[in-house]
Design a protein around this motif. Structure first.
Motif, PDB file in Angstrom:
ATOM      1  N   ARG A  24       0.828  -1.202   0.000  1.00  0.00           N
ATOM      2  CA  ARG A  24       0.000   0.000   0.000  1.00  0.00           C
ATOM      3  C   ARG A  24       0.868   1.260   0.000  1.00  0.00           C
ATOM      4  O   ARG A  24       1.839   1.363   0.757  1.00  0.00           O
ATOM      5  N   THR A  25       0.523   2.201  -0.839  1.00  0.00           N
ATOM      6  CA  THR A  25       1.130   3.527  -0.834  1.00  0.00           C
ATOM      7  C   THR A  25       0.028   4.559  -1.005  1.00  0.00           C
ATOM      8  O   THR A  25      -1.092   4.242  -1.413  1.00  0.00           O
ATOM      9  N   MET A  26       0.370   5.804  -0.711  1.00  0.00           N
ATOM     10  CA  MET A  26      -0.545   6.911  -0.942  1.00  0.00           C
ATOM     11  C   MET A  26      -0.005   7.767  -2.090  1.00  0.00           C
ATOM     12  O   MET A  26       1.188   7.727  -2.398  1.00  0.00           O
ATOM     13  N   GLN A  27      -0.884   8.540  -2.698  1.00  0.00           N
ATOM     14  CA  GLN A  27      -0.472   9.297  -3.880  1.00  0.00           C
ATOM     15  C   GLN A  27       0.604  10.327  -3.575  1.00  0.00           C
ATOM     16  O   GLN A  27       1.452  10.603  -4.426  1.00  0.00           O
ATOM     17  N   TRP A  28       0.617  10.896  -2.365  1.00  0.00           N
ATOM     18  CA  TRP A  28       1.675  11.841  -2.036  1.00  0.00           C
ATOM     19  C   TRP A  28       3.022  11.145  -1.875  1.00  0.00           C
ATOM     20  O   TRP A  28       4.067  11.790  -1.963  1.00  0.00           O
ATOM     21  N   THR A  55       3.148   2.266 -14.531  1.00  0.00           N
ATOM     22  CA  THR A  55       1.902   1.598 -14.911  1.00  0.00           C
ATOM     23  C   THR A  55       1.364   0.809 -13.729  1.00  0.00           C
ATOM     24  O   THR A  55       2.072   0.530 -12.760  1.00  0.00           O
ATOM     25  N   MET A  56       0.097   0.429 -13.842  1.00  0.00           N
ATOM     26  CA  MET A  56      -0.433  -0.537 -12.895  1.00  0.00           C
ATOM     27  C   MET A  56       0.157  -1.901 -13.247  1.00  0.00           C
ATOM     28  O   MET A  56       0.790  -2.061 -14.299  1.00  0.00           O
ATOM     29  N   VAL A  57      -0.020  -2.884 -12.374  1.00  0.00           N
ATOM     30  CA  VAL A  57       0.662  -4.162 -12.578  1.00  0.00           C
ATOM     31  C   VAL A  57       0.177  -4.889 -13.824  1.00  0.00           C
ATOM     32  O   VAL A  57       0.885  -5.741 -14.361  1.00  0.00           O
ATOM     33  N   ASP A  58      -1.020  -4.540 -14.328  1.00  0.00           N
ATOM     34  CA  ASP A  58      -1.509  -5.161 -15.562  1.00  0.00           C
ATOM     35  C   ASP A  58      -1.089  -4.389 -16.808  1.00  0.00           C
ATOM     36  O   ASP A  58      -1.527  -4.708 -17.911  1.00  0.00           O
ATOM     37  N   GLY A  59      -0.240  -3.374 -16.626  1.00  0.00           N
ATOM     38  CA  GLY A  59       0.258  -2.598 -17.756  1.00  0.00           C
ATOM     39  C   GLY A  59      -0.611  -1.418 -18.146  1.00  0.00           C
ATOM     40  O   GLY A  59      -0.230  -0.644 -19.039  1.00  0.00           O
ATOM     41  N   GLN A  60      -1.739  -1.233 -17.476  1.00  0.00           N
ATOM     42  CA  GLN A  60      -2.605  -0.095 -17.783  1.00  0.00           C
ATOM     43  C   GLN A  60      -2.003   1.200 -17.230  1.00  0.00           C
ATOM     44  O   GLN A  60      -1.219   1.180 -16.281  1.00  0.00           O
ATOM     45  N   PRO A  61      -2.349   2.346 -17.825  1.00  0.00           N
ATOM     46  CA  PRO A  61      -1.796   3.623 -17.358  1.00  0.00           C
ATOM     47  C   PRO A  61      -2.111   3.870 -15.885  1.00  0.00           C
ATOM     48  O   PRO A  61      -3.164   3.456 -15.385  1.00  0.00           O
ATOM     49  N   PHE A  62      -1.206   4.551 -15.228  1.00  0.00           N
ATOM     50  CA  PHE A  62      -1.335   4.860 -13.803  1.00  0.00           C
ATOM     51  C   PHE A  62      -1.738   6.322 -13.667  1.00  0.00           C
ATOM     52  O   PHE A  62      -1.038   7.212 -14.138  1.00  0.00           O
ATOM     53  N   TYR A  63      -2.868   6.566 -13.011  1.00  0.00           N
ATOM     54  CA  TYR A  63      -3.385   7.926 -12.857  1.00  0.00           C
ATOM     55  C   TYR A  63      -3.538   8.299 -11.387  1.00  0.00           C
ATOM     56  O   TYR A  63      -3.635   7.430 -10.516  1.00  0.00           O
ATOM     57  N   TYR A  64      -3.590   9.618 -11.152  1.00  0.00           N
ATOM     58  CA  TYR A  64      -3.769  10.173  -9.814  1.00  0.00           C
ATOM     59  C   TYR A  64      -5.110  10.879  -9.716  1.00  0.00           C
ATOM     60  O   TYR A  64      -5.634  11.388 -10.701  1.00  0.00           O
ATOM     61  N   GLY A  65      -5.643  10.915  -8.491  1.00  0.00           N
ATOM     62  CA  GLY A  65      -6.912  11.570  -8.246  1.00  0.00           C
ATOM     63  C   GLY A  65      -7.690  10.823  -7.185  1.00  0.00           C
ATOM     64  O   GLY A  65      -7.312   9.731  -6.744  1.00  0.00           O
ATOM     65  N   ALA A 108     -10.919   1.299  -4.914  1.00  0.00           N
ATOM     66  CA  ALA A 108     -12.234   1.094  -4.304  1.00  0.00           C
ATOM     67  C   ALA A 108     -12.104   0.568  -2.883  1.00  0.00           C
ATOM     68  O   ALA A 108     -11.314  -0.340  -2.613  1.00  0.00           O
ATOM     69  N   GLY A 109     -12.852   1.176  -1.964  1.00  0.00           N
ATOM     70  CA  GLY A 109     -12.864   0.704  -0.596  1.00  0.00           C
ATOM     71  C   GLY A 109     -11.699   1.157   0.252  1.00  0.00           C
ATOM     72  O   GLY A 109     -11.588   0.774   1.416  1.00  0.00           O
ATOM     73  N   ASP A 110     -10.797   1.976  -0.315  1.00  0.00           N
ATOM     74  CA  ASP A 110      -9.637   2.457   0.443  1.00  0.00           C
ATOM     75  C   ASP A 110      -9.762   3.973   0.616  1.00  0.00           C
ATOM     76  O   ASP A 110     -10.728   4.589   0.170  1.00  0.00           O
ATOM     77  N   ALA A 111      -8.758   4.577   1.211  1.00  0.00           N
ATOM     78  CA  ALA A 111      -8.750   6.028   1.419  1.00  0.00           C
ATOM     79  C   ALA A 111      -8.809   6.764   0.085  1.00  0.00           C
ATOM     80  O   ALA A 111      -8.435   6.217  -0.964  1.00  0.00           O
ATOM     81  N   ASP A 112      -9.245   8.014   0.129  1.00  0.00           N
ATOM     82  CA  ASP A 112      -9.465   8.788  -1.095  1.00  0.00           C
ATOM     83  C   ASP A 112      -8.248   8.851  -2.014  1.00  0.00           C
ATOM     84  O   ASP A 112      -8.383   8.810  -3.233  1.00  0.00           O
ATOM     85  N   PHE A 113      -7.054   8.951  -1.423  1.00  0.00           N
ATOM     86  CA  PHE A 113      -5.859   9.125  -2.251  1.00  0.00           C
ATOM     87  C   PHE A 113      -4.877   7.963  -2.110  1.00  0.00           C
ATOM     88  O   PHE A 113      -3.665   8.140  -2.216  1.00  0.00           O
ATOM     89  N   ALA A 114      -5.410   6.772  -1.922  1.00  0.00           N
ATOM     90  CA  ALA A 114      -4.584   5.558  -1.932  1.00  0.00           C
ATOM     91  C   ALA A 114      -4.221   5.192  -3.374  1.00  0.00           C
ATOM     92  O   ALA A 114      -4.952   5.510  -4.314  1.00  0.00           O
TER      93      ALA A 114
END
Length: 270
Positions: A215-219, A236-246, A251-257
């Motif tokens: 687990r990490t946070m966006q900051w 990227t995410m582990v499936d190779g999809q783009p990694f975005y912030y916001g 789902a189900g975690d803190a707002d900026f996890a």
């Protein structure tokens, strides 16, 4: 979208704030301080809080209309209800465990996110007198003096991976999933490093791959990610999809996890 100066000007405004925060952190490091425990069992010190005040005062003075998500304010429940497409992410002291344990691999992180992408970032390692900065198409490493003023600059880029590749991983937050991922690269050299310096090692061409299944946070990641992308690397995410912030990326975690991710330099594909 909020109108701001050009990226080079914004970066020139952010960098002195990171250096000033670094000065305060090193004053506390030299004097020593008690450690408290936050609600998530992570440590926090006066260095975290004082550095955040320095950064937030500077950002709010220079960019009053841009929302800021900062670690210690978020912990205290002070978070903008909406960020829009443009916001800052601030971690005033990434690697507090390293700081508390008298290691040197802790950093100050400031990033600007635009449309889900960290486009500008500064990572300052005050105990190492080294700062990394990135904006689209340009990343650099900056050497500072004992007063934490910049003295030398050089452009950095990711390297073409060799054989074996060098993988960097967290010193304090390794998981079984991370170890299983690393095991795929049987002959790889493995380096354990704290804080966002892992991204900077990729950006500067001294490592090739950084997988994170904990687990990490966006900051924690945005500033290093910005430097890495500016140097020619990818996130990227582990499936190779783009990694975005916001807000609400997990789902189900803190707002900026953050979701789990893989950061890379130029890795030769099979």
């Amino acid at each position: 979208m909020t109108e701001l100066p050009d990226d080079k000007t914004i970066l020139a405004t952010i960098e002195p704030l990171a250096l000033a925060a670094g000065r305060r952190i090193m004053d506390v490091f030299a004097a020593g301080c008690p450690t408290e425990t936050k609600s998530d069992d992570s440590p926090v010190t006066v260095a975290d809080r004082d550095a955040e005040v320095i950064i937030l005062e500077g950002l709010r003075s220079a960019f009053p209309s841009v929302p800021i998500i900062a670690e210690e304010e978020a912990e205290a429940g002070k978070c903008p209800t909406s960020t829009g497409d443009l916001f800052f992410l601030v971690d005033p002291l990434d690697g507090t465990r390293e700081f508390v344990n008298r290691r040197t691999d802790f950093t100050v992180n400031i990033a600007l996110v635009r449309d889900g992408v960290p486009v500008l970032g500064v990572v300052y390692a005050p105990a190492l007198n080294t700062l990394y900065a990135g904006r689209p198409g340009h990343a650099e490493m900056v050497v500072t003096d004992a007063g934490h003023d910049a003295t030398e600059r050089k452009q950095i880029v990711v390297r073409d991976s060799g054989d074996p590749i060098t993988i960097v991983a967290s010193r304090s937050h390794r998981t079984a999933e991370t170890d299983a991922f690393i095991a795929r690269y049987g002959s790889a050299d493995l380096v354990s490093v704290g804080s966002s310096l892992k991204f900077c090692m990729l950006a500067a061409g001294s490592a090739d791959l950084y997988p994170r299944f904990g687990r990490t946070m966006q900051w924690d990641t945005a500033a290093g990610d910005a430097v890495l992308r500016a140097a020619g690397g990818t996130m990227t995410m582990v499936d190779g999809q783009p990694f975005y912030y916001g807000k609400g990326r997990v789902a189900g975690d803190a707002d900026f996890a953050n979701p789990h991710f893989v950061a890379e330099g130029r890795i030769a594909k099979a």
